[in-house]
Design an enzyme around this catalytic site. Structure first.
Site, PDB file in Angstrom:
ATOM      1  N   LYS A 106      12.061  -2.450  25.863  1.00  0.00           N
ATOM      2  CA  LYS A 106      12.557  -3.561  27.059  1.00  0.00           C
ATOM      3  C   LYS A 106      13.229  -2.163  28.490  1.00  0.00           C
ATOM      4  O   LYS A 106      13.148  -1.048  27.782  1.00  0.00           O
ATOM      5  CB  LYS A 106      13.972  -3.971  27.251  1.00  0.00           C
ATOM      6  CG  LYS A 106      14.390  -5.280  27.735  1.00  0.00           C
ATOM      7  CD  LYS A 106      13.228  -6.175  27.731  1.00  0.00           C
ATOM      8  CE  LYS A 106      13.646  -6.473  28.480  1.00  0.00           C
ATOM      9  NZ  LYS A 106      13.076  -9.282  28.528  1.00  0.00           N
TER      10      LYS A 106
HETATM   11  P1  NAD Z   1      15.946 -13.915  37.635  1.00  0.00           P
HETATM   12  O1  NAD Z   1      16.157 -12.688  38.306  1.00  0.00           O
HETATM   13  O2  NAD Z   1      14.408 -14.343  37.931  1.00  0.00           O
HETATM   14  O3  NAD Z   1      16.658 -15.144  37.474  1.00  0.00           O
HETATM   15  C1  NAD Z   1      18.311 -15.422  37.173  1.00  0.00           C
HETATM   16  C2  NAD Z   1      18.902 -16.442  37.437  1.00  0.00           C
HETATM   17  O4  NAD Z   1      20.166 -16.352  36.824  1.00  0.00           O
HETATM   18  C3  NAD Z   1      19.208 -16.253  39.464  1.00  0.00           C
HETATM   19  O5  NAD Z   1      18.772 -18.148  39.399  1.00  0.00           O
HETATM   20  C4  NAD Z   1      20.757 -15.764  39.028  1.00  0.00           C
HETATM   21  O6  NAD Z   1      21.095 -16.717  40.238  1.00  0.00           O
HETATM   22  C5  NAD Z   1      20.600 -16.953  38.106  1.00  0.00           C
HETATM   23  N1  NAD Z   1      22.844 -16.712  37.244  1.00  0.00           N
HETATM   24  C6  NAD Z   1      22.907 -15.291  37.229  1.00  0.00           C
HETATM   25  N2  NAD Z   1      23.892 -15.550  36.709  1.00  0.00           N
HETATM   26  C7  NAD Z   1      23.944 -16.349  36.303  1.00  0.00           C
HETATM   27  C8  NAD Z   1      25.485 -17.370  36.127  1.00  0.00           C
HETATM   28  N3  NAD Z   1      26.535 -16.777  35.574  1.00  0.00           N
HETATM   29  N4  NAD Z   1      25.478 -18.853  36.184  1.00  0.00           N
HETATM   30  C9  NAD Z   1      23.887 -18.982  36.197  1.00  0.00           C
HETATM   31  N5  NAD Z   1      23.251 -17.999  36.865  1.00  0.00           N
HETATM   32  C10 NAD Z   1      23.363 -17.491  36.896  1.00  0.00           C
HETATM   33  O7  NAD Z   1      15.772 -14.220  36.016  1.00  0.00           O
HETATM   34  P2  NAD Z   1      14.858 -14.251  35.114  1.00  0.00           P
HETATM   35  O8  NAD Z   1      13.150 -13.844  34.971  1.00  0.00           O
HETATM   36  O9  NAD Z   1      14.582 -15.822  35.212  1.00  0.00           O
HETATM   37  O10 NAD Z   1      15.232 -14.413  33.602  1.00  0.00           O
HETATM   38  C11 NAD Z   1      16.326 -14.809  33.167  1.00  0.00           C
HETATM   39  C12 NAD Z   1      16.914 -14.874  31.876  1.00  0.00           C
HETATM   40  O11 NAD Z   1      15.469 -15.142  30.304  1.00  0.00           O
HETATM   41  C13 NAD Z   1      16.484 -12.861  30.962  1.00  0.00           C
HETATM   42  O12 NAD Z   1      17.634 -13.574  30.259  1.00  0.00           O
HETATM   43  C14 NAD Z   1      15.413 -12.747  30.585  1.00  0.00           C
HETATM   44  O13 NAD Z   1      15.895 -12.099  29.854  1.00  0.00           O
HETATM   45  C15 NAD Z   1      14.390 -13.808  30.162  1.00  0.00           C
HETATM   46  N6  NAD Z   1      13.155 -13.963  30.314  1.00  0.00           N
HETATM   47  C16 NAD Z   1      12.643 -13.794  31.041  1.00  0.00           C
HETATM   48  C17 NAD Z   1      11.371 -13.774  30.887  1.00  0.00           C
HETATM   49  C18 NAD Z   1      10.818 -14.154  32.850  1.00  0.00           C
HETATM   50  O14 NAD Z   1       9.037 -14.123  32.058  1.00  0.00           O
HETATM   51  N7  NAD Z   1      10.991 -14.273  33.509  1.00  0.00           N
HETATM   52  C19 NAD Z   1      10.415 -14.011  30.231  1.00  0.00           C
HETATM   53  C20 NAD Z   1      11.393 -13.998  29.028  1.00  0.00           C
HETATM   54  C21 NAD Z   1      13.108 -14.192  28.988  1.00  0.00           C
END
Ligand code: NAD
Length: 418
Positions: A106
């Protein structure tokens, strides 16, 4: 050894007791698991507001017993090393659970994307790639999108790395555009995987037909979880982003929410255009009246301070580490089911493996084929985790860790790491 800061360490230790591992191996294996193989901490200098500024960067390469290090990189203002170590451990475990031949990693840059222009962000990613290019290659460490990084950013990373090497190195990063040997389905994969797992756990544990689902986050994970669950016939009653949440008893429509988010920047604007949709206070969003709650935004959302008031019967972790161990204990005491991150959101890294192979020129796969393969793999893992949970009287998280650690230990022994 500082085990306090790594939340997952206690869960790993507890799970090791359920595995048939000789006592003398347990402590060595535990030490391997809670420490990284290599960590990079460095800084890059980029012009912001026309002044050269320094940004702190990290890349944690946790473990490569299974294969090359693999994991996303994020850009957040409060990023720290402990958070990244924890997330890199989760990547190792996730890959091991699904038996994907990748290890865990990461990384990230400490910055507030909301205060960066597009070109400042691009320069930052180019400098990040430039520094890492001295130490890694496409067989060593393969980054991917994470919080506040997307397909465009992965294209930039690829471009900078390839420029330095003097040739296109398609396998250096995943989550790229299809034109750069990415896989179109990759951006849907994590969310679709969360939806497939949610659908299965609902069929297993909820008897009522009119299931109400709430999703926290409308980014890469939350958005496509919403889309697929709607396609599967479910009612999404609430969704949120960093600006706040919205609720509709009749259910929200994906295309409407997406269009408004794209045009106005937040899902909250849906409520201003439709009087049947209510605005929810962001702090109260997790207490929303629903049957299934999907945290898909960030870490440490469900804690000992709020778990008691959660109404959903099922929690499916779309985001990594969204439930703290103390929060989860309360949820279990209250009879809730928690599907852990390493199972629920592992679709993305599974598809990334195929993108990596495509980048290396080893194989091609169609979107339809990869969707089917991913679904089959996830549901098989879910069945295994459910079976072991029931046989050994474990929670879903303990059972998922059991499978992941068993696979990893077997390989560590064969490779004489332990
Ligand atoms: P992203 O940046 O695309 O989206 C994050 C979202 O969360 C946004 O809509 C943002 O506005 C929202 N957000 C932030 N703070 C918030 C709050 N307090 N309340 C509600 N919404 C809030 O990120 P992502 O890629 O969707 O990742 C989200 C999570 O999933 C992270 O923990 C990431 O590590 C995990 N993850 C992502 C992937 C991937 O393929 N993108 C894979 C596995 C795990």
């Amino acid at each position: 050894m500082n085990t306090k800061k790594v939340m997952i360490s206690k869960e790993i230790l507890d799970t090791l007791d359920h595995l048939s591992i000789p006592d003398e191996d347990k402590i060595s294996f535990f030490n391997i698991l809670i420490n990284p193989d290599v960590s990079f901490m460095f800084s890059v200098c980029v012009k912001k507001d026309n002044i050269l500024q320094t940004f702190k960067c990290y890349r944690v390469l946790h473990n490569s017993i299974n294969g090359p290090y693999k994991g996303g990189f994020r850009i957040t203002p409060d990023l720290n090393y402990e958070e990244l170590l924890e997330l890199s451990i989760l990547m190792t475990l996730k890959n091991s659970l699904l038996d994907i031949p990748f290890g865990g990693a990461k990384g990230g840059i400490v910055a507030d994307v909301k205060r960066l222009t597009e070109s400042e962000k691009e320069n930052l990613i180019r400098e990040y790639a430039k520094k890492l290019s001295r130490y890694t290659d496409e067989y060593t460490d393969i980054p991917a999108p994470d919080i506040n990084t997307d397909e465009k950013d992965m294209n930039i990373f690829f471009d900078e790395y390839s420029k330095i090497k003097g040739k296109p190195v398609y396998a250096i990063v995943t989550g790229k555009s299809p034109e750069l040997r990415g896989i179109n389905f990759r951006k849907l994969s994590t969310g679709y995987g969360v939806a497939y797992i949610t659908d299965t756990v609902i069929k297993d544990f909820l008897k009522n037909k009119n299931v109400r689902i709430a999703i926290q986050g409308f980014g890469k994970v939350g958005k496509y979880t919403f889309k697929k669950l709607e396609e599967l016939g479910y009612k999404i009653v609430a969704v949120s982003d960093s600006e706040g949440g919205i609720f509709s008893e009749e259910g929200l429509n994906f295309e409407v929410v997406k269009k408004i988010k794209d045009n106005y920047g937040s899902v909250v604007e849906v409520a201003n255009l439709n009087k049947n949709v209510k605005i929810l206070n962001p702090d109260d969003f997790i207490f929303v009246n629903c049957d299934v709650f999907i945290p898909a935004a960030k870490e440490n959302v469900i804690t000992e301070n709020n778990a008691e008031k959660i109404r959903a019967k099922i929690i499916v972790e779309g985001a990594n580490s969204s439930t703290t161990p103390e929060g989860e204990e309360i949820l279990h005491k209250n009879g809730k089911i928690v599907v852990p991150d390493i199972l629920a959101n592992s679709g993305g890294v599974f598809v990334s493996y195929y993108e990596w192979l495509k980048g290396l020129g080893v194989m091609e796969i169609s979107d339809q084929e990869i969707d089917n393969t991913m679904k089959e793999k996830l549901l098989k893992s879910y069945d295994k985790v459910k079976k072991i949970a029931s046989e050994k009287n474990l929670t879903f998280r303990q059972s998922a860790l059991f499978v992941a650690l068993e696979n990893l230990y077997m390989r560590a022994k064969l490779r004489k790491v332990i």
